[in-house]
Write an enzyme that holds these catalytic residues in place. Structure first.
Site, PDB file in Angstrom:
ATOM      1  CB  CYS A  75      -6.994 -14.758 -13.122  1.00 42.67           C
ATOM      2  SG  CYS A  75      -7.309 -12.993 -12.848  1.00 42.67           S
TER       3      CYS A  75
ATOM      4  CG  HIS B  16      -9.323 -15.835  -8.819  1.00 41.73           C
ATOM      5  ND1 HIS B  16      -8.073 -16.324  -9.090  1.00 41.73           N
ATOM      6  CD2 HIS B  16      -9.305 -14.519  -9.184  1.00 41.73           C
ATOM      7  CE1 HIS B  16      -7.316 -15.362  -9.592  1.00 41.73           C
ATOM      8  NE2 HIS B  16      -8.039 -14.265  -9.667  1.00 41.73           N
TER       9      HIS B  16
END
Length: 491
Positions: A336, A432
């Site tokens: 991310c 994630h």
């Protein structure tokens, strides 16, 4: 099954164990044949989760939903605050960001009714679907200066007419003063909701607190319905990252050393939960240059303020040590915000994250990222590298990353490619939970181990078993008969 009143757990302060108690009671109620669901009107956390329908809630409520064996929903956490600076937070309302606010802007009187209405509406919808609702408070219930704008603690207990239990952490000391003071400072209508006291994190022989229990009950006129021993062998994902730096350090014990870069605004540290419990691995969180350079694998995690965290890494020398680790053949991974940092450049023309307009990245991946106000929030199914195994994860990010000519895609999704791979030992992804998938873990660790880890159960099965162990632990030490009595009372 008989309809129960709502139940709520509030605290004498932050980090007394409200989320864990809530999770345990959620599973106990499920085991006893009910259909519980968690609820927290307002949460402040950098650890969030994507719901199946593509919205965002606090990770703690997603964990509690897992304990209830139901899909998480924004009604379980209608207001989420994600700190992005010392005085600023992104406000997520009903699963979608509505902008950044300072504490003054957020708490001004004009917002209170809007937030309270959103909290009540979400609760009302949830209550129609589940039985019972298990509410969680936030911080301390006795912050008198915040009482008039409270949407999370005792005002919510009164609205829901919830049987409310006050939790105190005895390991901190001062348990008598904190419990007595918290109750004494309540308004009469709030005091009426308190049905019991729970003493949490007790160490030693519980019998030693028999006299303390009697004293508390005498001075508060509220029964102590549980003294919960501290535990070590049960694993439940944590909500806050405050203790990460103390978890472990570099170890000379033959294990694979994995350094997760400790960022000021680190988000979703639960990405590393599976690696943490892998017996082949020593995982630690650090921003120490030497500890980064000595690691076998370096991971750049997500961040709520990618540009500010990247700037700090450039100032403190960690950025150089990450680049050096890559040059020395170490594995470097970005997830991310960490993925964005590994690129050539990040720009923020609209000031989405703050006052930094652009920064050069680490230059390890051929991508450039532009921060945008639109937020991607979704659960994701993908295939990693050239493996045929189906993997799962979720995306929560601001910004769009554009591939350069030299970029090779890391993952394949139904709607196209995702992530970038420079080599087997250097890649980044927005997903994630990518490291929750065994095929990914085995691939990442392959250069450093001779044998695969023959795990008996996958992570989802492991977590479900932990919820049962947690419920068993709490059931032994909570007076569930008194709790059920309060949940069926018609007062």
């Amino acid at each position: 099954m008989k309809k129960l009143k709502s139940i709520m757990f509030v605290g004498t302060g932050s980090d007394v164990g409200k989320s864990i108690v809530n999770t345990a009671v959620c599973r106990i109620l499920l085991q006893d044949g009910y259909q519980p669901a968690p609820y927290k009107a307002q949460n402040m956390s950098l650890n969030s989760f994507a719901t199946p329908d593509g919205f965002e809630i606090g990770r703690a409520q997603a964990v509690q939903a897992e304990a209830c064996r139901v899909d998480c929903h924004t009604d379980m956490n209608p207001i989420l605050l994600k700190p992005s600076g010392e005085k600023m937070s992104q406000v997520v309302l009903n699963g979608k960001p509505i902008g950044n606010r300072s504490a003054v802007q957020y708490f001004r009187d004009g917002n209170h009714q809007i937030l309270e209405d959103a909290a009540h509406t979400a609760f009302d919808r949830l209550e129609k679907r589940y039985n019972p609702i298990v509410l969680e408070g936030a911080g301390s219930i006795s912050e008198l200066n915040l009482r008039h704008r409270d949407v999370t603690n005792m005002s919510m207990a009164v609205y829901a007419d919830a049987a409310t239990y006050l939790i105190a952490d005895i390991d901190r000391g001062g348990v008598f003063g904190s419990v007595y003071g918290s109750i004494a400072l309540l308004k009469p209508e709030e005091r009426k909701q308190i049905k019991g006291i729970i003493i949490n994190k007790f160490r030693g022989d519980i019998a030693l607190f028999d006299e303390g229990r009697k004293i508390l009950e005498e001075i508060t006129e509220v029964p102590v319905i549980g003294v919960i021993p501290a535990y070590k062998e049960i694993y439940i994902e944590e909500e806050d990252s405050v203790s990460l730096a103390c978890k472990a350090k570099f170890a000379e014990d033959g294990k694979i050393n994995i350094a997760v870069i400790l960022l000021d605004k680190m988000a979703n540290f639960t990405d590393f939960s599976v690696l943490e419990r892998d017996t082949r691995v020593n995982l630690y969180y650090t921003n120490n240059v030497l500890e980064v350079e000595k690691a076998d694998i370096v991971i750049l995690p997500g961040s709520k303020n990618t540009l500010a965290d990247l700037q700090e890494l450039q100032h403190n020398g960690v950025a150089k040590s990450i680049i050096s680790a890559h040059r020395n053949g170490k594995t470097v991974i970005g997830i991310c915000g960490g993925y964005q940092m590994m690129g050539r450049r990040i720009t923020d023309p609209e000031g989405v994250e703050g006052s930094i307009p652009y920064l050069s990245g680490l230059g390890l991946l051929d991508i450039e990222t532009i921060m945008t106000s639109e937020k991607v929030t979704k659960q994701t199914i993908f295939k990693y590298k050239d493996y045929e195994t189906q993997c799962e994860g979720y995306e929560i990010h601001m910004g769009q990353s554009n591939f350069g000519d030299a970029a090779s895609p890391l993952n394949q999704k139904e709607d196209g490619s995702e992530g970038v791979m420079r080599s087997d030992r250097c890649w980044g992804s927005y997903i994630h939970g990518i490291l929750d998938n065994p095929v990914v873990i085995e691939d990442v660790l392959a250069p450093y181990v001779e044998e695969k880890n023959n795990m008996v159960e996958d992570y989802a099965t492991f977590k479900d078993r932990q919820y049962d162990l947690l419920a068993d632990h709490f059931r032994k030490h909570l007076d569930m008969e008194k709790i059920y009595q309060a949940l069926t009372d018609k007062d």
